[in-house]
Design an enzyme around this catalytic site. Structure first.
Site, short mmCIF file in Angstrom:
data_model
loop_
_atom_site.label_atom_id
_atom_site.label_comp_id
_atom_site.label_asym_id
_atom_site.label_seq_id
_atom_site.Cartn_x
_atom_site.Cartn_y
_atom_site.Cartn_z
N GLY A 58 27.64 29.31 45.19
CA GLY A 58 28.60 30.40 45.32
C GLY A 58 29.07 30.62 46.74
O GLY A 58 29.81 31.57 47.01
N ASP A 60 31.09 30.91 49.83
CA ASP A 60 32.49 31.18 50.14
C ASP A 60 33.11 32.06 49.08
O ASP A 60 34.30 32.34 49.16
CB ASP A 60 33.33 29.90 50.32
CG ASP A 60 34.11 29.49 49.11
OD1 ASP A 60 35.21 28.95 49.28
OD2 ASP A 60 33.63 29.69 47.99
N TYR A 90 23.94 36.15 43.42
CA TYR A 90 24.59 36.51 42.16
C TYR A 90 23.74 37.55 41.43
O TYR A 90 22.54 37.35 41.21
CB TYR A 90 24.76 35.26 41.30
CG TYR A 90 25.96 34.41 41.65
CD1 TYR A 90 26.73 34.70 42.78
CD2 TYR A 90 26.33 33.33 40.86
CE1 TYR A 90 27.84 33.92 43.09
CE2 TYR A 90 27.44 32.55 41.17
CZ TYR A 90 28.19 32.85 42.29
OH TYR A 90 29.28 32.09 42.60
N LYS A 274 37.70 22.40 40.50
CA LYS A 274 38.21 23.38 41.47
C LYS A 274 37.38 23.30 42.75
O LYS A 274 36.16 23.20 42.71
CB LYS A 274 38.16 24.80 40.91
CG LYS A 274 38.88 25.81 41.81
CD LYS A 274 39.13 27.12 41.09
CE LYS A 274 37.89 27.96 40.97
NZ LYS A 274 38.15 29.26 40.30
N LYS A 276 36.60 24.95 46.66
CA LYS A 276 36.68 26.11 47.53
C LYS A 276 37.21 25.68 48.90
O LYS A 276 36.77 24.68 49.47
CB LYS A 276 35.30 26.75 47.69
CG LYS A 276 34.73 27.30 46.40
CD LYS A 276 35.51 28.51 45.93
CE LYS A 276 34.90 29.10 44.67
NZ LYS A 276 35.53 30.38 44.30
N ASP A 304 40.79 27.09 45.75
CA ASP A 304 40.52 28.53 45.71
C ASP A 304 40.16 29.00 47.11
O ASP A 304 39.15 28.57 47.67
CB ASP A 304 39.38 28.80 44.72
CG ASP A 304 39.05 30.27 44.57
OD1 ASP A 304 39.68 31.10 45.25
OD2 ASP A 304 38.15 30.60 43.77
N ASN A 306 39.76 32.34 47.96
CA ASN A 306 39.02 33.59 47.92
C ASN A 306 39.53 34.63 48.93
O ASN A 306 38.78 35.19 49.72
CB ASN A 306 37.54 33.35 48.15
CG ASN A 306 36.89 32.66 46.96
OD1 ASN A 306 36.61 31.46 47.03
ND2 ASN A 306 36.67 33.37 45.87
N GLU A 330 44.33 29.47 44.26
CA GLU A 330 43.79 30.72 43.73
C GLU A 330 43.42 31.66 44.87
O GLU A 330 42.87 31.24 45.89
CB GLU A 330 42.55 30.38 42.90
CG GLU A 330 41.92 31.55 42.18
CD GLU A 330 40.81 31.08 41.26
OE1 GLU A 330 39.87 31.84 41.03
OE2 GLU A 330 40.88 29.92 40.78
N HIS A 395 38.82 33.39 34.77
CA HIS A 395 37.80 33.25 35.81
C HIS A 395 36.43 33.43 35.17
O HIS A 395 36.24 34.26 34.30
CB HIS A 395 38.02 34.33 36.88
CG HIS A 395 36.83 34.52 37.78
ND1 HIS A 395 36.04 35.65 37.74
CD2 HIS A 395 36.29 33.71 38.71
CE1 HIS A 395 35.07 35.53 38.62
NE2 HIS A 395 35.20 34.37 39.23
N GLU A 426 37.29 28.44 33.28
CA GLU A 426 36.37 28.03 34.34
C GLU A 426 34.92 27.96 33.81
O GLU A 426 34.50 28.76 32.98
CB GLU A 426 36.43 29.03 35.50
CG GLU A 426 35.56 28.62 36.68
CD GLU A 426 35.77 29.49 37.90
OE1 GLU A 426 35.46 29.04 39.01
OE2 GLU A 426 36.26 30.64 37.75
#
Length: 480
Positions: A58, A60, A90, A274, A276, A304, A306, A330, A395, A426
């Site tokens: 996870g 970024d 998370y 995808k 980042k 993405d 963010n 994204e 998402h 996703e």
């Protein structure tokens, strides 16, 4: 680490328990609700956190701002900004509804660690509006119940319909929908699919969006989609819904990890990836070239950011990344500036979705099962997206988001859009082993859940071990 998902297995966790289930039942919607009142007698909420930051899973992921996300097709170049999250743990505000019949409803909203305790306070503030109500009372006027939670005369000041209070609302409503689906003996997607179009419409709060979508228009969309519905349901049960993976390319992963994860994913049938981006331009170019080379020219690549950039920076940055031919960018910039951007990635609620669609400010809609007000508000967005003919690509990831959103996208295909072109959901291969009914991925497709409910019940052992700060996992971490 990305583990190839095989038949009957996801993330290396056996799904035999899930596969040995009773077939879907097709009794009338309200039969079980009518047999028992299922009066809600208690609401419990727990702070469940997983130390994902230790292995850069996870890395970024920005704060997913105040709702769902938008993606921008790379025809008009896009935009976005905010500080990067390098150490997300998370987490979830995990809600359990107890009823007088013994039936329970489970719900959650996703967070990144610190601040989850604030969401818990908001859930507790809403509890008084829920306890004492029967399931029959709620679902017979679901629109009214949604408005009760979102329009309290004092708590509305904390939103309205955005921020922490809306995250809390989503967690509570997710638990209510789970309770309803369990009472009917159906997975949530099947509960929705079997509903009469008028009943679907009655669950939606059309306040503030009737200039774009009226009740009559929503009903017309749903009625017209009845044609071919059974065939589409059979298709989903056989083939599943197409997915894309974000598990291979977090910013914190080394090149060796990226190569190994991409290789494993390709062997498992993944063709949509995808990546980042947003920390360092030259590094982004190098990483995107590496991944494009690994997956080949025929596979689909998305990027993405963010919310990393401001407008000018986004245009310049994405222009440099255009060589890897991404399908979309994204979350390129701020979630709130609608008319100031040719492409934008986020919104707080159905009202902002409405404006993004009106302004032609997006080419893909990314619904979120926890940022929006649960199923009720997502239904409104699915119908608006259909009216504007914008594909929905949800998402997911986080804690339980894959488990939740799979139900919504199955409903969208079977009962709203009837279209799979440029559509995918996703998938992130994290934390599924902590759920009683984890997602089933076969050949890079979500297979429809069979267990009754909304798929967000967590294993009690996992909740106890990861509850913050008293769980064993966190006692060990705190000692270090």
């Amino acid at each position: 680490m990305f583990k190839p998902a095989r038949h009957g297995e996801v993330g290396g966790v056996s799904l035999q328990r899930s596969q040995q289930q009773k077939p879907l039942r097709s009794h009338d919607r309200f039969n079980l609700c009518a047999e028992m009142s299922h009066k809600i007698v208690n609401l419990r909420v727990r702070d469940v956190r997983f130390p994902t930051s230790l292995e850069q899973h996870g890395s970024d992921a920005m704060v997913r701002s105040l709702c769902s996300s938008f993606s921008t097709h790379l025809s008009p170049l896009p935009l976005m900004s905010t500080l990067q999250h390098t150490d997300p743990d998370y987490s979830a505000a995990y809600v359990v509804l107890d009823t007088d019949s013994g039936l329970k409803g489970f719900g959650l909203t996703f967070t990144l660690g610190k601040g989850t305790e604030i969401v818990l306070c908001a859930v507790k503030a809403l509890a008084g509006l829920v306890i004492g109500k029967s399931l029959q009372e709620i679902v017979s006027n679901f629109r009214g119940f949604y408005r009760l939670l979102t329009s309290d005369g004092q708590m509305r000041w904390l939103g309205p319909e955005k921020g922490v209070i809306h995250l809390a609302t989503a967690a509570v409503l997710n638990a209510v929908w789970d309770l309803w689906a369990r009472a009917e003996g159906k997975p949530l997607w099947k509960l929705l699919v079997d509903m009469d179009p008028k009943q679907i419409v009655s669950c939606i709060d059309f306040r503030y969006i009737t200039d774009v979508l009226t009740e009559e228009e929503a009903l017309d969309i749903l009625v017209k989609a009845q044609e071919g519905k059974k065939q589409r349901e059979d298709q989903m049960l056989k083939e599943g819904y197409p997915a894309y993976t974000t598990s291979c390319a977090w910013l914190g992963y080394s090149d060796q990890q990226l190569k190994q994860l991409c290789s494993d994913a390709l062997k498992s049938g993944w063709t949509r990836f995808k990546v980042k981006v947003g920390a360092d331009l030259e590094d982004d170019i190098r990483r995107c070239r590496l991944i494009r080379k690994m997956i080949g020219p025929s596979s689909t690549l998305m990027i993405d950011a963010n919310q990393r950039w401001d407008v000018a920076e986004a245009i310049s940055w994405v222009s440099r990344l255009a060589e890897v031919k991404p399908l979309w960018i994204e979350e390129p910039t701020s979630p709130d500036d609608i008319l100031g951007h040719a492409a934008i990635s986020k919104c707080h609620n159905r009202v902002m979705f409405k404006q993004f669609l009106q302004a032609s400010a997006l080419q893909f809609v990314q619904i979120d099962s926890c940022r929006l007000g649960s199923v009720n508000e997502n239904l409104a967005v699915l119908l608006m997206a259909y009216k504007f003919q914008v594909p929905v690509c949800p998402h997911a990831g986080g804690v339980g988001l894959c488990e939740l959103v799979q139900h919504l996208i199955l409903f969208d295909y079977i009962c709203v859009s009837a279209d799979l072109r440029n559509r995918m959901c996703e998938y992130v291969d994290h934390l599924h082993e902590h759920f009683t009914s984890p997602v089933v991925i076969q050949d890079a497709h979500y297979m429809p859940p069979k267990d009754p409910g909304y798929s967000c019940e967590m294993l009690e052992e996992s909740v106890n071990r990861h509850e913050y700060p008293e769980g064993d996992i966190w006692k060990q971490e705190i000692k270090k």
